[in-house]
Design an enzyme around this catalytic site. Structure first.
Site, PDB file in Angstrom:
ATOM      1  N   LYS A  13       0.852  -1.699  -0.460  1.00 58.62           N
ATOM      2  CA  LYS A  13       0.433  -0.045  -0.249  1.00 58.62           C
ATOM      3  C   LYS A  13       1.070   1.498  -0.001  1.00 58.62           C
ATOM      4  CE  LYS A  13      -2.313  -0.734   3.532  1.00 58.62           C
ATOM      5  NZ  LYS A  13      -2.086  -0.174   5.088  1.00 58.62           N
ATOM      6  N   ARG A  88      -9.012   1.700  10.019  1.00 61.99           N
ATOM      7  CA  ARG A  88      -8.716   0.293  10.588  1.00 61.99           C
ATOM      8  C   ARG A  88      -9.682  -0.077  11.171  1.00 61.99           C
ATOM      9  NH1 ARG A  88      -3.485   1.055   9.590  1.00 61.99           N
ATOM     10  NH2 ARG A  88      -2.052  -0.771   9.646  1.00 61.99           N
ATOM     11  N   ARG A 127      11.190  -7.391   4.262  1.00 59.88           N
ATOM     12  CA  ARG A 127      10.738  -5.844   4.752  1.00 59.88           C
ATOM     13  C   ARG A 127      11.860  -6.022   6.431  1.00 59.88           C
ATOM     14  NH1 ARG A 127       5.164  -1.848   4.482  1.00 59.88           N
ATOM     15  NH2 ARG A 127       5.354  -3.597   7.456  1.00 59.88           N
ATOM     16  N   ARG A 133      12.060  -1.617  10.797  1.00 61.48           N
ATOM     17  CA  ARG A 133      11.089  -1.418  11.699  1.00 61.48           C
ATOM     18  C   ARG A 133      10.505  -2.003  12.756  1.00 61.48           C
ATOM     19  NH1 ARG A 133       5.783   0.119   8.269  1.00 61.48           N
ATOM     20  NH2 ARG A 133       5.332  -1.431  10.028  1.00 61.48           N
ATOM     21  N   ARG A 144       0.026  -8.536  13.403  1.00 64.53           N
ATOM     22  CA  ARG A 144      -0.720  -7.499  12.868  1.00 64.53           C
ATOM     23  C   ARG A 144      -1.544  -8.087  11.569  1.00 64.53           C
ATOM     24  NH1 ARG A 144       4.669  -6.143  10.965  1.00 64.53           N
ATOM     25  NH2 ARG A 144       3.534  -4.590   9.216  1.00 64.53           N
TER      26      ARG A 144
END
Ligand code: ADP
Length: 187
Positions: A13, A88, A127, A133, A144
């Site tokens: 996204k 969300r 990632r 992150r 998540r």
């Protein structure tokens, strides 16, 4: 154009949002980025969000709703905006509907970028290696994805009922997906 951009964590996204926003000349409003910046700076918002973000849970609705309400009234949002990672929850979606209604500037489209679960875990772990992150570790990734399934996936139906849903297949090359999104937006 006022766009809500939905999709599971790892769907790509953020990357696509940047391309679409620079093409349209509208701001990308990423609640995840706003929260991470606040955490980096150690502001009050950052301190409030930290434990939720780091465990893969959602930050309380009232906090993110407040952020978005202020942000979409900034002058750069007059031509439109793209919301990336908000809403969300159904409560956030209802709040967004109320605030855009009150401003007399309703949403134009809700895009859903669909990617199968097993592909997502792979992408997120990849990632994690590249970006460092704080919430890209395997247990947090799982959490998540579960949070997404339980709380955010119902929004696809919500926007279908609102009559503004567009679905885009998120499997393919970056360019292919950008092409599909542009087609869905009619740009
Ligand atoms: P991803 O799309 O990979 O899940 P984001 O950058 O959108 O990543 O969000 C990272 C984290 O920030 C989320 O897991 C959540 O803790 C918090 N967050 C972001 N947006 C929201 C939101 N709209 N409501 C509640 N929490 C949010």
């Amino acid at each position: 154009m006022r766009i809500v951009f939905m999709g599971p964590p790892g769907a790509g996204k953020g990357t696509q949002a940047k391309i679409i926003c620079s093409g349209l000349g509208i701001p990308q409003i990423s609640t995840g980025e706003i929260l991470r910046n606040a955490m980096d700076k150690g502001t009050e918002l950052g301190r409030e969000a930290k434990s939720f973000v780091e465990s893969g849970a959602l930050v309380p609705d009232s906090v993110v709703i407040g952020i978005v309400k202020e942000r979409i009234q900034e002058p750069d949002c007059e031509k439109g905006y793209l919301l990336d990672g908000f809403p969300r929850t159904l409560e956030q979606a209802d709040a967004l509907k109320k605030m855009t209604g009150e401003l007399g500037k309703p949403l134009d489209v809700a895009l859903n970028l669909a990617v199968p679960q097993d592909e997502l875990v792979q992408r997120l772990l990849e990632r994690a290696r590249k970006e460092n992150r704080p919430d890209d570790t395997e247990p947090v990734i799982k959490s998540r994805l579960q949070t997404y399934e339980e709380q955010t996936l119902p929004l696809v139906d919500y926007y279908r009922k609102e009559g503004i849903l567009k679905e885009v297949n998120g499997l393919g090359s970056l360019e292919e997906i950008t092409g599909r999104i542009k087609e869905a937006l009619g740009i």
